[in-house]
Structures are given as C-alpha cells and as structure tokens.
Design a protein around this motif. Structure first.
Motif, short mmCIF file in Angstrom:
data_model
loop_
_atom_site.label_atom_id
_atom_site.label_comp_id
_atom_site.label_asym_id
_atom_site.label_seq_id
_atom_site.Cartn_x
_atom_site.Cartn_y
_atom_site.Cartn_z
N VAL A 27 19.76 44.65 35.96
CA VAL A 27 19.03 45.43 35.14
C VAL A 27 19.33 44.90 33.59
CG1 VAL A 27 19.31 47.62 36.39
CG2 VAL A 27 21.08 46.99 34.89
N LYS A 30 20.66 48.05 27.68
CA LYS A 30 20.30 48.96 26.73
C LYS A 30 21.29 49.38 25.83
CE LYS A 30 16.72 50.51 29.72
NZ LYS A 30 15.80 51.82 30.22
N TRP A 327 26.37 52.53 28.88
CA TRP A 327 25.42 51.89 29.45
C TRP A 327 24.86 52.88 30.71
CZ3 TRP A 327 25.32 50.89 34.69
CH2 TRP A 327 24.51 50.19 35.31
N ASN A 330 22.38 55.34 29.81
CA ASN A 330 21.05 54.89 29.44
C ASN A 330 20.33 54.41 30.71
OD1 ASN A 330 21.17 55.08 26.47
ND2 ASN A 330 22.42 53.29 26.28
N THR A 331 21.11 53.83 31.52
CA THR A 331 20.42 53.03 32.63
C THR A 331 20.65 53.52 34.05
OG1 THR A 331 20.80 51.15 31.25
CG2 THR A 331 20.03 50.64 33.35
#
Length: 368
Positions: A27, A30, A327, A330-331
């Motif tokens: 990924v 972000k 992270w 966010n992900t």
C-alpha cells in the motif's frame, strides 16, 4: 481431565501463520494524521507485546506496513497482563491490553493509553451437530456453567433456551485462560454484570480463581489461541475467544441474549452497536463496552488498547511505534473489517492523535 496449554506466538512483519487473514498487498503510505512513515529503506524494528485479542489484526497490519515502508513490527501475543508488565519494565516499544488501565495506573507508570479497534468476545462450543450461532444462551445460564452449577448440556435451563435442539446428555468441560488476560477481564466483567453470584464470589479481573478449575470439568489454555485449540479438540467443551479466532478455526459460537432481551449474533454490526459511546469521557479512553443497552448490541464487545511511555527512553523507537499506529488508522480499516474488528470513528482517531502530544523526547518536544 486437567490440561494446560502453553503457546507463545511471536509475530514478525512477514509472518501471518497464526492470523489466517489475507494480505491486502503493498500500500502507499499516507500521513493524513500528521505522521510521516519511515523510509521504505528503513531497518527499524518495532517491538510490542500483550493482548492476544488483537493479534490477528496487528499481524495483518504488520505485514502491510512492512510492504509499504520496510519497517518491521514484531508483536508477541502473551496476554494483557504480560503486555502491561513488559511496557512497565521498558522491554518493548509498546504494550497491549484489553483491560484498560485507570488514570492512576497510567500516571503512576508514566504511560498514555489509546484504543485501536473494537471486537467481541464470544463463547464457543464443541458439541456434535451444533452449527455456529445455533445454540442460545443468556448471561445467567453462562455464569452458572462457569460457576460449575450447570454441568450437563441437556440441563433444563439450557434446554429451555433451545427447545428445538437435541442437546446431548454429556458433561460440560469449561475452558478458560491460564494467563492474565484482557479477554478474561471482559468475559468476567460481563458475567459480573449479569450474575450477582458471579460478581460476589469470583468477580472481574485479568486472572480469577475459576470455580471449575479444581474439578475434572475445567481446562486452562494460554492465549486466545490456546483456548481455541482446546475447544476444537475437546468434545462437549465451551470456551471464550475473540471472534476472529472463532471464525478462523471454523468454530461454533453461541447466540447471546443481550441487555435489551434480544438474542444477537456476533458481527461488525452488533459490535458497533455496543460501541456507541463518548470515548473522551474516560481518561485514557478506557471505556468498557460489556452489557450495553442498545437493542442490537453484542453483550461482550470490547476495545483493545496500546500503552506507550510519555517520556520514553528511546524517543525514536516510540516515534516509530506511533507512526505505525497512525498509518494503521489511515490505511488499516479495510483489513480490520476483513478480520471482523470495528475501526474507530474518525473523530475518535483525531482525539487519540491529539493525546500523542503527551509523548515527548528528552527536550520536552512531542516525538511525533
């Protein structure tokens, strides 16, 4: 039969054998929460230890984070009590617990605490012919089973809740945790809420004196994985695990009667119904979600928590740990849902990120 299972699961960033989840693949990092993930060439290794309840999602996040950043996250599933002990002794970069610490404990040990995901503790059974969600129990009956007062599956109290099920004339084997466990805390907290006798004679804690432990009808396993293994192999047994373990092992969970009087199944929806609360109302976000009043609430819902020092000895390692969880916020929501955990609301994540400003380096500056 008196058995003891001892398992220690060490989770590296590339090891998901105990997880059973599917990787979502590499990924793109972000940083919407303000944290910048370490370089993809980083050789940083973050260490954590504690609760087995969130082990599947931490393993999945660790794999995905390594693919995205090159940073490794090694997490040991040793139980909540072990996680608190490890972070207090400063042998790990973060600790993990399902039983939230009080403000007094956090302040005394120089820690902050924040939740990561919400899940559910589910009773699981190994009864021939019983399918997942088919057996119904209420809190009082479940408490009597673990008190050793209901000892047979065709007991009148269980039959009354399940008139259409052919229950065996077989002795019940109760399975419980041998280690100090936040899963046990949430399970016994629920039993204390629904049974006055349980509350006064056993109580709620990471480790309790199990009433059936001294008889042939009680068996102890280490970690969620240990309890799941015992229930899977011992006929006519009952145990309690985080829902992901039940699904991954194709085990038969029970349907529980909630505080509103409805029989509900464990699911993202029923866990979410139990989590409708003001997270900022308790120091350290330490909400206990058992026995909530919502009509659709799963009765043994629970959050799981991370502990880090406010004045860490190694500020860079703690920064790396917080960057990992930033992270994940966010992900990592999609991975959480795939493993039947409920992600935290965006506004709660914002409050948590604000709390991270309490974590400072030797110069008193926030590490993140």
């Amino acid at each position: 039969m008196r058995l003891m299972l001892s398992t220690a699961v060490v989770l590296g960033a590339l090891s998901l054998a105990a997880c059973g989840g599917e990787s979502s693949g590499p990924v793109t990092p972000k940083s919407a929460g303000g944290a910048t993930p370490p370089s993809t060439t980083s050789n940083v290794t973050i260490t954590g230890a504690g609760a087995s309840f969130p082990q599947p999602i931490y393993a999945q996040w660790a794999q995905d984070y390594n693919a995205a950043t090159g940073v490794k996250v090694n997490y040991q599933s040793i139980g909540s009590s072990g996680g608190v002990k490890q972070i207090n002794s400063k042998t790990v970069d973060f600790g993990a617990t399902d039983a939230p610490l009080s403000k007094e404990d956090l302040d005394h040990n120089g820690l902050i605490q924040f939740p990561t995901v919400i899940g559910g503790v589910v009773p699981i059974v190994n009864i021939e012919g019983i399918q997942p969600g088919q057996l119904k129990l209420d809190g009082n009956t479940l408490a009597k089973i673990y008190l050793g007062q209901i000892t047979n599956w065709n007991d009148a109290a269980i039959k009354a809740l399940n008139p259409d099920i052919n229950l065996p004339d077989a002795t019940i084997t109760t399975v419980f945790r041998s280690d100090g466990s936040g899963t046990s805390f949430n399970f016994t907290n629920y039993l204390s809420a629904v049974s006055a006798e349980w509350k006064t004679t056993v109580g709620a804690a990471n480790a309790v004196k199990w009433p059936t432990a001294s008889s042939n009808s009680g068996t102890a396993g280490k970690g969620n994985e240990g309890v799941a293994n015992f229930v899977r192999t011992v006929k006519n047994s009952i145990g309690y695990v985080e829902f992901a373990y039940a699904k991954q092992n194709n085990m038969s969970h029970v349907s529980l009667k909630n505080k509103a009087g409805n029989f509900v199944q464990p699911s993202l929806e029923t866990f979410s119904a139990a989590a409708k609360a003001d997270w900022n109302s308790v120091p350290g976000f330490g909400l206990i979600l058992t026995d909530q009043a919502d009509a659709n609430a799963w009765p043994i819902a629970a959050a799981t928590f991370i502990l880090v020092h406010t004045k860490p000895a190694d500020a860079e390692k703690t920064k790396a740990a917080l960057s990992f969880f930033d992270w994940a916020y966010n992900t990592g929501d999609d991975a959480s849902v795939k493993l039947d955990y409920v992600p935290l609301p965006a506004e709660t994540k914002a409050l948590i990120r604000e709390s991270w400003k309490q974590v400072v380096d030797a110069n008193g500056k926030p590490v993140l």
